[in-house]
Design an enzyme around this catalytic site. Structure first.
Site, PDB file in Angstrom:
ATOM      1  CG  PHE A   1     -16.273   0.971 -60.413  1.00 29.38           C
ATOM      2  CD1 PHE A   1     -15.548   1.933 -59.494  1.00 29.38           C
ATOM      3  CD2 PHE A   1     -16.451   1.502 -61.727  1.00 29.38           C
ATOM      4  CE1 PHE A   1     -15.178   3.205 -59.824  1.00 29.38           C
ATOM      5  CE2 PHE A   1     -16.003   2.936 -62.100  1.00 29.38           C
ATOM      6  CZ  PHE A   1     -15.231   3.749 -61.002  1.00 29.38           C
TER       7      PHE A   1
ATOM      8  CD  GLU B   1     -12.882  -9.870 -58.169  1.00 24.77           C
ATOM      9  OE1 GLU B   1     -13.529  -8.860 -57.483  1.00 24.77           O
ATOM     10  OE2 GLU B   1     -12.614 -10.696 -57.461  1.00 24.77           O
TER      11      GLU B   1
ATOM     12  NE  ARG C   1     -15.406  -8.837 -48.916  1.00 26.75           N
ATOM     13  CZ  ARG C   1     -14.236  -8.559 -48.158  1.00 26.75           C
ATOM     14  NH1 ARG C   1     -14.842  -7.591 -47.145  1.00 26.75           N
ATOM     15  NH2 ARG C   1     -12.967  -8.785 -48.323  1.00 26.75           N
TER      16      ARG C   1
ATOM     17  CD  GLU D   1     -14.092  -3.854 -52.139  1.00 27.72           C
ATOM     18  OE1 GLU D   1     -13.062  -4.279 -51.598  1.00 27.72           O
ATOM     19  OE2 GLU D   1     -14.898  -4.584 -52.548  1.00 27.72           O
TER      20      GLU D   1
HETATM   21  N1  MTE Z   1     -11.675   3.550 -57.924  1.00 28.68           N
HETATM   22  C1  MTE Z   1     -11.638   4.046 -59.289  1.00 28.68           C
HETATM   23  N2  MTE Z   1     -11.433   4.928 -59.543  1.00 28.68           N
HETATM   24  N3  MTE Z   1     -12.124   2.879 -60.241  1.00 28.68           N
HETATM   25  C2  MTE Z   1     -12.424   1.895 -60.039  1.00 28.68           C
HETATM   26  O1  MTE Z   1     -12.504   0.932 -60.887  1.00 28.68           O
HETATM   27  N4  MTE Z   1     -12.568   0.104 -58.135  1.00 28.68           N
HETATM   28  C3  MTE Z   1     -12.967  -0.143 -56.488  1.00 28.68           C
HETATM   29  C4  MTE Z   1     -11.898   0.750 -55.891  1.00 28.68           C
HETATM   30  N5  MTE Z   1     -11.801   2.090 -56.435  1.00 28.68           N
HETATM   31  C5  MTE Z   1     -12.491   1.459 -58.497  1.00 28.68           C
HETATM   32  C6  MTE Z   1     -11.933   2.452 -57.601  1.00 28.68           C
HETATM   33  C7  MTE Z   1     -12.810  -1.430 -56.108  1.00 28.68           C
HETATM   34  S1  MTE Z   1     -14.229  -2.411 -56.515  1.00 28.68           S
HETATM   35  C8  MTE Z   1     -11.707  -2.082 -55.476  1.00 28.68           C
HETATM   36  S2  MTE Z   1     -11.887  -3.589 -55.089  1.00 28.68           S
HETATM   37  C9  MTE Z   1     -10.430  -1.203 -55.343  1.00 28.68           C
HETATM   38  O2  MTE Z   1     -10.624  -0.083 -55.887  1.00 28.68           O
HETATM   39  C10 MTE Z   1      -9.583  -2.200 -55.831  1.00 28.68           C
HETATM   40  O3  MTE Z   1      -8.379  -1.338 -55.833  1.00 28.68           O
HETATM   41  P1  MTE Z   1      -7.321  -1.363 -54.328  1.00 28.68           P
HETATM   42  O4  MTE Z   1      -7.171  -2.660 -54.193  1.00 28.68           O
HETATM   43  O5  MTE Z   1      -6.087  -0.787 -55.079  1.00 28.68           O
HETATM   44  O6  MTE Z   1      -8.001  -0.319 -53.502  1.00 28.68           O
HETATM   45 MO1  MOS Z   2     -13.662  -4.731 -55.994  1.00 25.10          MO
HETATM   46  S1  MOS Z   2     -15.918  -5.198 -56.161  1.00 25.10           S
HETATM   47  O1  MOS Z   2     -13.094  -6.109 -54.668  1.00 25.10           O
HETATM   48  O2  MOS Z   2     -13.250  -5.439 -57.412  1.00 25.10           O
END
Ligand code: MTE
Ligand code: MOS
Length: 770
Positions: A222, A226, A304, A712
């Site tokens: 989440f 990062e 952002r 997001e």
């Molecule tokens: N979904 C789950 N189940 N767990 C996670 O940690 N992180 C979120 C989102 N969905 C997350 C999630 C965040 S902060 C981001 S930036 C995106 O997933 C990153 O993955 P993607 O670029 O493949 O969408």
């Molecule tokens: Mo998502 S806050 O860009 O890891």
């Protein structure tokens, strides 16, 4: 297609950091962290801890062979505090022992004294004192000074949003294992394996190629992993470097909550100007971001906020300024939405304020100002807008007016319970706003039995990115998904990766995979045309069209006797490469920070949500009745995964806006430091109903298979919950002077239900509604 991990997840067979079998002689680490938020270390007495049972060694800043520096954007963060501490929870010493228990017990035996220094927790105070992480930035369009003169209505106010604990199920952790010739393999629960590699190299003073960072998957990130996964991985690597033994550290939940940064709290001022027709002519905002004690990702998060300060609206004259303010809290960091939600909350507050004063529903202002195709965001990018389409579809499907009438009707006949609803349009830009980060690589191997192995820089953290990457290869090769394996994310296989973040992982890594597969396919096609046309009885004078369908080769539309397997073997026999490392970077994106203008996003994701709530006006508690959404998926390549992302994002957003309340005391100590004092949505508090309509938009864009990024954007629908609660409170207490101050906890609801209301008003109010 189901998430490829679902079977293993429910059987408990998926591998997380804690499931990696331990090597013999593995040691365990634990950190001694600062008990105060700001001060000078006067004495550090480790003698008792050193002699404690099972303790092997204690490392401090003095034991760092390279640089004691983990700051990614700004070099302002020590791995281990040397002379000063800057937040409660800042690591000071690393204890390594023969068991987890011994390491933790020894932490308690360290004795330190400090000379306390002044503690700042409020970003506005930090700004006054000149404590800024980077110089302020301002995004501007039109001419704000002259625009105010044309406004019929001008409203000003203040809006605050609190932080948010990531609460990934798997806490931070790492496991470092020494290899030959000074190399170290680091298993890390990180969204950014390259960040771990780069920082460990810097701290240890070794070249990056000595460090192999490997990540199977995360039990959630989440954004919290990062940047902030790095410290723990580097600490393990440091211990392993000195002791030549495997070292593991996985944080206890309360340690994780205390020592890691969260979503940035913001305090903001707004000024909004409208003309008679409710068009927003001017908008000015000043954002005070609570960055915490070090930069971490704050400058990027702040950027952002500015990008999304006008959300889905077109405003011709904008001036938005942001300050990244240094306080004595743990460095705040990425969290789903990455500063966007904080920016959007403020303009929604400004609109709500205007609506209150004008005695009209906020939706009449919102709808009028949705950005249209061709109109420009304050940062210069022109919109390819789905904002109106989403809103209209929302109205058509869910009937906004009728819903509002039903709520009014309910409220008129109910004393104790009041309902409220709010509409939340969302527009979120897809791409890392730092243009150079938009690059990815994929390594695809086809083995001689026809099975396929893929490695990319994407990290699976529950969002389903591995499933999508697998789908890409399955579609290009037209083979059974079960024949494809997605490998762990590993810096020796894929180098220089961007973190899995910005919702862009599926696009970037998926497109790189698409290119790699297409290149292998091109080579296979040549072989097919050379070899298998013979059996297909086809005119050989022209190059006949080739097709792979369900593992069979078709030439000129005719099924041949060749299968995928046979073709792969033929290629191998002819010494043709069955592997490819492809590189992808989205075309057309750029941004000039000296002008704060450009075209930073590959595309935008749009959507509209209606959030409805019921407040118990006796107790202040509430329920989220439903969330009705029209979401722009482009053309979803995996509706199960994407709907899951929407639902999860919405619940997480509602949690941030309603019940999740981070409390630091004035000394910078985290009071909401456990799950007993920090409440996240559970099964009882999620919306009773979430309806998501997929808006299919076929606009050519840079999304993988036109399936738009979804990680997001849905979180921001949750902002609607705040405004719906606000409207329900106002239905009970029209004179309530409600501050824009999220989260709207039940306590705050109760206070607002009865604030500035005399007994006389109460009686009137009750007789009116009764
Ligand atoms: N979904 C789950 N189940 N767990 C996670 O940690 N992180 C979120 C989102 N969905 C997350 C999630 C965040 S902060 C981001 S930036 C995106 O997933 C990153 O993955 P993607 O670029 O493949 O969408
Ligand atoms: Mo998502 S806050 O860009 O890891």
């Amino acid at each position: 297609m189901k998430n490829i991990d679902s079977y293993n997840h429910v059987r408990g067979e998926s591998i997380y950091l804690d499931d990696i079998p331990l090597q013999a002689e593995t040691l365990y680490a634990a950190v001694y962290d600062s008990p105060i938020a700001h001060g000078k270390i006067k004495t550090l007495d480790m003698s008792e801890a050193k002699n404690a049972k099972g303790v092997i060694r204690i490392l401090t800043a003095k034991d760092i062979p390279g640089e004691n520096q983990i700051g990614g954007i700004v070099p302002d963060e020590e791995l281990l505090a040397d002379t000063h501490v800057h937040f409660c929870g800042m690591p000071i010493a690393l204890i390594i022992a023969d068991s987890e228990e011994h390491a933790r017990l020894a932490v308690k035996k360290i004795k330190a004294t400090f000379e306390p220094l002044p503690v700042i927790t409020d970003p506005r105070v930090a700004k006054e004192k000149g404590e800024l992480i980077i110089p302020p930035r301002t995004f501007q369009s039109g001419n704000i000074e002259t625009a105010w003169k044309d406004c019929s209505y001008i409203f000003e106010g203040r809006a605050d949003t609190n932080g948010q604990e990531h609460l990934y199920i798997e806490t931070q952790g790492a496991y470092a294992i020494p290899q030959e010739n000074g190399a170290i393999r680091i298993y890390s629960s990180t969204q950014g394996p390259t960040a771990v590699q780069r920082t460990a190299a810097r701290v240890l003073g070794v070249p990056m190629n000595k460090l192999e960072v490997d990540t199977t998957r995360l039990g959630g990130g989440f954004g919290g992993k990062e940047d902030q996964a790095t410290a723990w991985a580097v600490l393990c690597a440091l211990a392993s470097f000195h002791l030549k033994k495997p070292v593991k550290y996985s944080l206890h939940r309360m340690d994780d909550m205390r020592m890691t940064g969260k979503r940035h709290p913001y305090s903001s001022d707004f000024k909004i100007g409208l003309n008679k027709d409710l068009k927003i002519l001017a908008y000015e905002a000043v954002f005070y971001q609570n960055a915490g004690a070090a930069a971490d990702l704050s400058p990027a998060v702040m950027e952002r906020t500015l990008f999304h300060c006008t959300n889905s609206y077109f405003v011709p004259n904008v001036k938005a300024t942001a300050y990244s303010c240094r306080t004595h809290l743990p460095p705040n960091t990425a969290f789903r939405g990455f500063g966007g939600p904080q920016g959007m909350f403020v303009i929604e507050a400004a609109i709500a304020k205007a609506a209150d004063e004008l005695k009209i529903p906020a939706s009449s202002i919102q709808e009028k100002n949705l950005i249209r195709t061709g109109e420009e965001f304050p940062y210069g990018q022109k919109a390819d807008s789905e904002a109106n389409e989403c809103w209209q579809k929302t109205d058509e499907l869910y009937q906004i007016k009728k819903l509002q009438e039903e709520i009014n009707h309910f409220n008129a006949s109910s004393d104790q319970y009041k309902k409220g609803m709010a509409i939340m349009p969302v527009c979120f830009g897809i791409s890392f706003t730092k243009t150079l980060m938009n690059q990815a690589r994929s390594l695809v191997h086809v083995y001689t039995d026809g099975s396929v192995g893929i490695s990319t820089g994407a990290v699976e953290m529950g969002q389903g990115v591995n499933t999508k990457i697998l789908q890409v290869a399955a579609r290009i090769f037209s083979i059974e998904p079960s024949r494809i394996k997605i490998n762990t994310t590993n810096t020796w296989r894929i180098a220089n990766t961007s973190p899995t973040a910005a919702s862009a992982a599926a696009d970037l890594n998926g497109k790189a995979t698409e290119i790699a597969c297409m290149q292998i396919l091109e080579r296979l096609k040549k072989i097919a045309i050379e070899e298998c046309v013979v059996t297909a009885d086809i005119d050989k004078t022209e190059i006949p069209p080739f097709e792979l369908k369900d593992e069979w080769i078709y030439i000129n539309g005719k099924k041949t006797e060749w299968t995928w397997n046979k073709l792969v073997m033929a290629a191998y026999i002819k010494r043709v490469s069955l592997s490819e490392l492809a590189h992808y970077t989205p075309p057309g994106i750029h941004f000039d920070p000296s002008k704060e203008k450009g075209h930073p996003f590959a595309y935008h994701v749009y959507g509209t949500a209606i959030v409805s709530v019921t407040v118990d006006c006796l107790r202040g508690i509430y329920e989220i009745d439903n969330v009705k959404v029209v979401h722009d998926f482009g053309k979803s390549m995996n509706t199960i995964v994407d709907l899951g992302q929407c639902e999860g994002g919405i619940v997480q957003g509602i949690g941030w806006m309603t019940m999740e309340e981070i409390v630091f005391d004035k000394d910078g100590k985290l009071r909401s430091n456990a799950l007993s004092t920090y409440k996240v949505p559970d099964i009882y508090s999620v919306p009773k109903e979430i309806t998501i309509h997929a808006l299919e938009t076929k606009r050519d864009n840079l999304a993988i298979f036109r399936s738009k990024a979804v990680g997001e954007p849905p979180l921001m629908y949750g902002i609607g919950a705040y405004f719906a609660l606000r409207n329900a409170i106002l239905a009970f207490n029209p004179n309530a002077n409600i501050k824009f101050d999220a989260p709207m906890t039940p306590e705050k609801v109760l206070l607002n239900l009865y604030n500035e209301k005399s007994d006389q008003d109460m009686e009137n109010g009750q007789s009116k509604s009764g």
